[in-house]
Design an enzyme around this catalytic site. Structure first.
Site, mmCIF file in Angstrom:
data_model
loop_
_atom_site.group_PDB
_atom_site.id
_atom_site.type_symbol
_atom_site.label_atom_id
_atom_site.label_comp_id
_atom_site.label_asym_id
_atom_site.label_seq_id
_atom_site.Cartn_x
_atom_site.Cartn_y
_atom_site.Cartn_z
ATOM 1 N N TYR A 63 0.285 -1.730 0.059
ATOM 2 C CA TYR A 63 -0.381 -0.158 -0.014
ATOM 3 C C TYR A 63 0.919 1.455 0.112
ATOM 4 O O TYR A 63 1.556 1.862 0.782
ATOM 5 C CB TYR A 63 -0.809 -0.521 0.847
ATOM 6 C CG TYR A 63 -1.939 -1.423 0.777
ATOM 7 C CD1 TYR A 63 -2.010 -1.770 -0.372
ATOM 8 C CD2 TYR A 63 -2.383 -1.743 2.125
ATOM 9 C CE1 TYR A 63 -2.618 -3.483 0.681
ATOM 10 C CE2 TYR A 63 -3.728 -2.786 2.708
ATOM 11 C CZ TYR A 63 -3.076 -3.351 1.716
ATOM 12 O OH TYR A 63 -4.632 -4.270 1.848
ATOM 13 N N LEU A 211 -17.864 -4.110 2.096
ATOM 14 C CA LEU A 211 -18.368 -3.645 1.316
ATOM 15 C C LEU A 211 -19.016 -2.953 -0.034
ATOM 16 O O LEU A 211 -19.364 -2.213 -0.422
ATOM 17 C CB LEU A 211 -18.680 -1.713 2.373
ATOM 18 C CG LEU A 211 -18.751 -1.886 3.930
ATOM 19 C CD1 LEU A 211 -18.162 -0.419 4.151
ATOM 20 C CD2 LEU A 211 -20.547 -2.014 4.494
ATOM 21 N N GLY A 212 -17.874 -4.117 -0.840
ATOM 22 C CA GLY A 212 -18.602 -4.226 -2.129
ATOM 23 C C GLY A 212 -18.078 -2.744 -2.601
ATOM 24 O O GLY A 212 -17.779 -2.310 -3.704
#
Length: 344
Positions: A63, A211-212
């Site tokens: 990240y 949460l997709g």
């Protein structure tokens, strides 16, 4: 939000790790979802989360790369004993920016040492192999990870996007505490054999993108910042697919009105209702969204309501794959047999 529910603690896996039942995915603070967010604001957000009982923090060396680990390290200064820190290794970039997956022992060790230095901690609570290396037997990778545990640099081991077969093989070398996988109302293929395997072996389940990728929170593509990889790497957000998928969000909105919950809270509550060994790690960069996510912990669904929520997002009707390139996901990536390494 006037009053947030208490975030309970759960046992993740069967080796003794306890974490908050809802974690915080920190990726979007630094990478992939547009430009990095202001460091001071993100540190404040992490502190707020920990104060509210969300103490299970998830990051990775990729990240940024690297910048998110540095950010999380700064945020947990002085509160290290209050948090459960999870980070990952395996994704490597060469000088030209080309990506590869590595699980060879030298890389495992070097990656861990680098993460410890960046985060500025003595140990990592939960260390995942981010993706399996199709060139290196999982036994070899986990064998080196086991040494890191024996040296006190890592407390518990995890895998991410690993197949049921690789999970079994890894677990035979050293107990795997948690498997991180994408699990949400529109990502349910893991229910076939990955999740049953984890449950059989006493391995905790960490659900990323519950949460997709923000879809169930109402995130629309026009809101995405420049450089947000959902625009190019997430087929479900392509205009032709998104138009077909929007109906699922609308159906959740209607159900939410009955439960006095947002569609995002219903989607997250559904994950929380999948078992006491399941810890979703929704990510956010805003306090109000964090509060909304925590609010999902207090939502109680009956069996009938769980099914109602599931039926609002019929998985066979979802348009588009969860990644543009599925080659490194559990369904398509696997490691070679140990015998191949021993012969080499």
């Amino acid at each position: 939000m006037a009053c947030l529910p208490t975030v309970p603690r759960i046992k993740l896996g069967s080796q003794g790790l306890e974490v908050s039942a809802q974690g915080l995915g920190c990726m979007g603070m630094s990478a992939f979802y547009g430009p990095p967010k202001p460091e001071a604001d993100m540190i404040d957000l992490i502190h707020y989360a920990v104060d509210k009982g969300v103490t299970f923090l998830d990051t990775s060396d990729v990240y940024g790369p690297h910048t998110n680990e540095i950010l999380v390290g700064k945020a947990i200064k002085g509160i290290r004993d209050k948090v459960q820190l999870a980070t990952k290794f395996a994704v490597a970039f060469d000088d030209k920016g080309n990506l590869s997956i590595r699980g060879d022992p030298a890389f495992v060790r070097a990656a861990c040492e680098a993460s410890l230095k960046r985060i500025d901690v003595d140990y990592i609570d939960l260390y995942y192999q981010h993706r399996v290396d199709p060139k290196v037997p999982i036994e070899v990778t986990v064998g080196e990870m086991k040494k890191l545990v024996e040296e006190g640099k890592v407390k518990y081991l995890g895998l991410s996007e690993a197949s049921a077969s690789d999970i079994r093989r890894a677990h035979s070398v050293h107990p795997i505490t948690a498997v991180q996988l994408e699990w949400s109302l529109w990502a349910r293929d893991v229910e076939e054999d990955v999740i049953p395997t984890c449950r059989e072996l006493g391995i905790g389940i960490v659900a990323y993108s519950p949460l997709g990728r923000g879809f169930f929170s109402g995130k629309q593509i026009e809101e995405f910042a420049e450089g947000d990889f959902r625009k190019i790497a997430m087929p479900r957000f392509l205009p032709e697919n998104l138009e077909r998928n929007k109906v699922f969000y609308e159906q959740l909105c209607a159900l939410g009105e009955k439960k006095k919950a947002t569609p995002g809270q219903l989607a997250l509550a559904w994950v929380h209702h999948q078992g006491l060994e399941v810890a979703p790690i929704p990510g956010t960069t805003k306090i109000k969204n964090l509060e909304e996510n925590i609010g999902a912990v207090g939502i109680k669904l009956s069996k009938e309501e769980v099914k109602e929520v599931e039926d609002a997002v019929p998985i066979d009707k979802v348009a588009g794959d969860r990644y543009g390139d599925m080659s490194n996901t559990w369904r398509y990536a696997s490691t070679p047999p140990l015998s191949s390494w021993q012969k080499a």
